[in-house]
Design a protein around this motif. Structure first.
Motif, short mmCIF file in Angstrom:
data_model
loop_
_atom_site.label_atom_id
_atom_site.label_comp_id
_atom_site.label_asym_id
_atom_site.label_seq_id
_atom_site.Cartn_x
_atom_site.Cartn_y
_atom_site.Cartn_z
N GLN A 70 0.86 -1.17 0.00
CA GLN A 70 0.00 0.00 0.00
C GLN A 70 0.90 1.22 0.00
N GLU A 71 0.32 2.36 -0.34
CA GLU A 71 1.16 3.54 -0.60
C GLU A 71 1.93 3.99 0.64
N ASN A 72 1.28 4.04 1.80
CA ASN A 72 1.94 4.47 3.03
C ASN A 72 1.64 3.48 4.15
N ILE A 73 2.70 3.11 4.88
CA ILE A 73 2.57 2.08 5.92
C ILE A 73 3.22 2.59 7.21
N GLN A 74 2.59 2.28 8.34
CA GLN A 74 3.16 2.53 9.66
C GLN A 74 3.25 1.20 10.39
N ILE A 75 4.46 0.87 10.88
CA ILE A 75 4.67 -0.42 11.54
C ILE A 75 5.24 -0.20 12.94
N PRO A 76 4.43 -0.41 13.99
CA PRO A 76 4.97 -0.35 15.36
C PRO A 76 5.85 -1.59 15.61
N VAL A 77 6.94 -1.41 16.32
CA VAL A 77 7.82 -2.54 16.65
C VAL A 77 7.93 -2.64 18.17
N PRO A 78 8.23 -3.84 18.69
CA PRO A 78 8.13 -4.09 20.14
C PRO A 78 9.13 -3.34 20.99
N GLN A 79 10.33 -3.03 20.46
CA GLN A 79 11.34 -2.38 21.30
C GLN A 79 12.36 -1.66 20.43
N LYS A 80 13.14 -0.81 21.09
CA LYS A 80 14.21 -0.09 20.39
C LYS A 80 15.24 -1.09 19.85
N GLY A 81 15.94 -0.69 18.79
CA GLY A 81 16.97 -1.56 18.23
C GLY A 81 17.13 -1.32 16.75
N ILE A 82 17.88 -2.19 16.12
CA ILE A 82 18.13 -2.11 14.68
C ILE A 82 17.26 -3.14 13.97
N TYR A 83 16.60 -2.70 12.90
CA TYR A 83 15.71 -3.57 12.14
C TYR A 83 16.05 -3.50 10.66
N VAL A 84 15.79 -4.59 9.97
CA VAL A 84 15.95 -4.66 8.52
C VAL A 84 14.57 -4.67 7.90
N VAL A 85 14.32 -3.72 7.00
CA VAL A 85 13.02 -3.57 6.35
C VAL A 85 13.16 -3.96 4.89
N LYS A 86 12.46 -5.01 4.48
CA LYS A 86 12.43 -5.43 3.08
C LYS A 86 11.14 -4.92 2.46
N VAL A 87 11.29 -4.10 1.42
CA VAL A 87 10.13 -3.53 0.73
C VAL A 87 10.22 -3.97 -0.73
N GLY A 88 9.42 -4.94 -1.10
CA GLY A 88 9.53 -5.49 -2.46
C GLY A 88 10.91 -6.07 -2.66
N THR A 89 11.67 -5.50 -3.60
CA THR A 89 13.02 -6.00 -3.90
C THR A 89 14.10 -5.19 -3.20
N GLU A 90 13.72 -4.20 -2.39
CA GLU A 90 14.71 -3.36 -1.73
C GLU A 90 14.85 -3.70 -0.26
N THR A 91 16.01 -3.35 0.28
CA THR A 91 16.28 -3.58 1.69
C THR A 91 16.80 -2.30 2.33
N HIS A 92 16.28 -1.96 3.51
CA HIS A 92 16.72 -0.79 4.24
C HIS A 92 16.99 -1.20 5.69
N LYS A 93 18.03 -0.63 6.30
CA LYS A 93 18.31 -0.87 7.70
C LYS A 93 17.97 0.39 8.48
N VAL A 94 17.22 0.25 9.56
CA VAL A 94 16.82 1.41 10.36
C VAL A 94 17.11 1.15 11.83
N GLU A 95 17.26 2.22 12.59
CA GLU A 95 17.51 2.11 14.03
C GLU A 95 16.51 2.97 14.77
N LEU A 96 15.90 2.42 15.79
CA LEU A 96 14.95 3.15 16.63
C LEU A 96 15.56 3.36 18.01
#
Length: 376
Positions: free
Chosen positions: A350-376
């Motif tokens: 979908q065009e815009n997504i919000q995903i709550p995660v259980p705790q702070k840390g580093i996560y890997v987000v796979k969107v279709g064929t792309e990969t992004h690493k984020v830190e909360l």
């Protein structure tokens, strides 16, 4: 740029390179100087010396409208094969030099400063000067048993100034750069280690590697920003260990292998803090000095396109609080923690997504064929 046209149109090349004061190489395919001044003043105020590559049928006429005065002519028929795969050093500033350091090793190495017409042995103690920016040296060797042999029996290039390498490093093995199999363990061990003058790496075209073959190959090459393409699909023991350690400006790596093992130990130690890592989709997303550099973005190589082609990114991924935000996803979304565990999966996009995660840390987000690493 190469000029492949065989027939010229009226005034097509007029003033084309006028005032290009460092231009020292031109390659053309036409076989006659057309009437109508189609190269009028095209070579005005170029470099005082250089090389003009042309077919043998082109009349040798000189001046600012023809072949620049003071330049050497080389015929395409004689030079095409010679330059195809040779390891090549190109000066990026006047007076750059190269040499070789042999430690209990004495490989066959030859260089040519005239496009392959004459060859001279490169031996320890030589300092070969590339007088003008743009000057080139071709390198070759006859070392079927390997260029280097071990930790205490190896050879490294030395450099001053600024030098870009191109062509295949395999020309140091077979003399032409055609073979695709590294012949021996430690073959290119420390080949460019400490070459802070190296601005561009040569091709590592081999598909079959040997143990320790690229160990510390570019260690400390602080001017490198892009790693050479690594097309081997299967790695050999310790083949990439410490390969780019200390390449502080390196911000791009492209690989073809699809699994990690112990053959990339410390290979990205102290590279740039941000960059792009291109790899097959099957390669697990693991990070650190032995894996994908921390802080780098991952892009997947499109199936069947080769290591040079990767999916472009127009997707935005960012965080706020304990929420990951994704814009313009238009594909399946999966979120993993750094242990590789799937945390969230959203299908159909979908065009815009919000995903709550259980705790702070580093996560890997796979969107279709792309990969992004984020830190909360």
């Amino acid at each position: 740029p190469e000029l492949p046209a065989t027939t010229l149109a009226n005034c097509c090349y007029n003033f084309m390179f006028s005032g290009c004061t460092n231009l020292s190489e031109i390659r053309v395919a036409f076989v006659e100087w057309e009437k109508g001044n189609n190269t009028y003043r095209w070579g005005e105020n170029v470099a005082p010396t250089g090389t003009f590559y042309c077919p043998k049928d082109l009349p040798l006429e000189y001046g600012m409208d023809r072949i620049p005065d003071g330049w050497t002519v080389k015929y395409i028929e004689d030079t095409a094969a010679a330059e195809t795969n040779y390891l090549t050093f190109t000066a990026e500033e006047d007076g750059s030099t190269f040499g070789i350091l042999n430690k209990n090793n004495n490989p066959d190495v030859q260089y040519s400063l005239d496009g392959g017409e004459t060859w001279t042995a490169l031996v320890k103690g030589d300092a070969i000067t590339l007088v003008h920016k743009g000057d080139k040296a071709l390198l070759r060797g006859d070392n079927p048993e390997g260029f280097s042999k071990g930790y205490n029996k190896y050879s490294s290039f030395t450099m001053t100034g600024k030098i870009a390498a191109s062509g295949s490093v395999m020309s140091l093995i077979d003399g032409t750069g055609e073979i695709l199999v590294v012949p021996a363990d430690y073959c290119f061990y420390s080949l460019f280690e400490g070459c802070t003058s190296l601005t561009q790496a040569p091709e590592l075209s081999a598909m079959t590697l040997a143990d320790y073959c690229y160990y510390e190959m570019f260690k400390g090459c602080t001017r490198l920003t892009q790693a050479p393409e690594l097309p081997a699909t299967t790695l050999a023991n310790c083949c990439y260990n410490f390969m780019f350690s200390g390449c502080t400006n390196l911000s791009e790596i492209r690989v073809a292998f699809d699994e990690w093992n112990d053959n990339t130990k410390n290979w990205v130690e102290n590279v740039s803090p941000t960059g792009t890592f291109y790899c097959p989709k099957a390669l697990p997303l693991e990070y650190g000095l032995d894996r994908i550099p921390e802080g780098w973005t991952v892009k997947y190589i499109e199936e069947g396109t080769g290591v040079n082609d990767a999916v472009s990114s127009e997707i935005a991924v960012w965080t706020e609080g304990n929420t990951i935000y994704i814009r313009d996803s238009e594909g399946d979304v999966e979120v993993y923690d750094m242990l590789g565990r799937l945390i969230v999966s959203k299908r159909n996009g979908q065009e815009n997504i919000q995903i709550p995660v259980p705790q702070k840390g580093i996560y890997v987000v796979k969107v279709g064929t792309e990969t992004h690493k984020v830190e909360l």
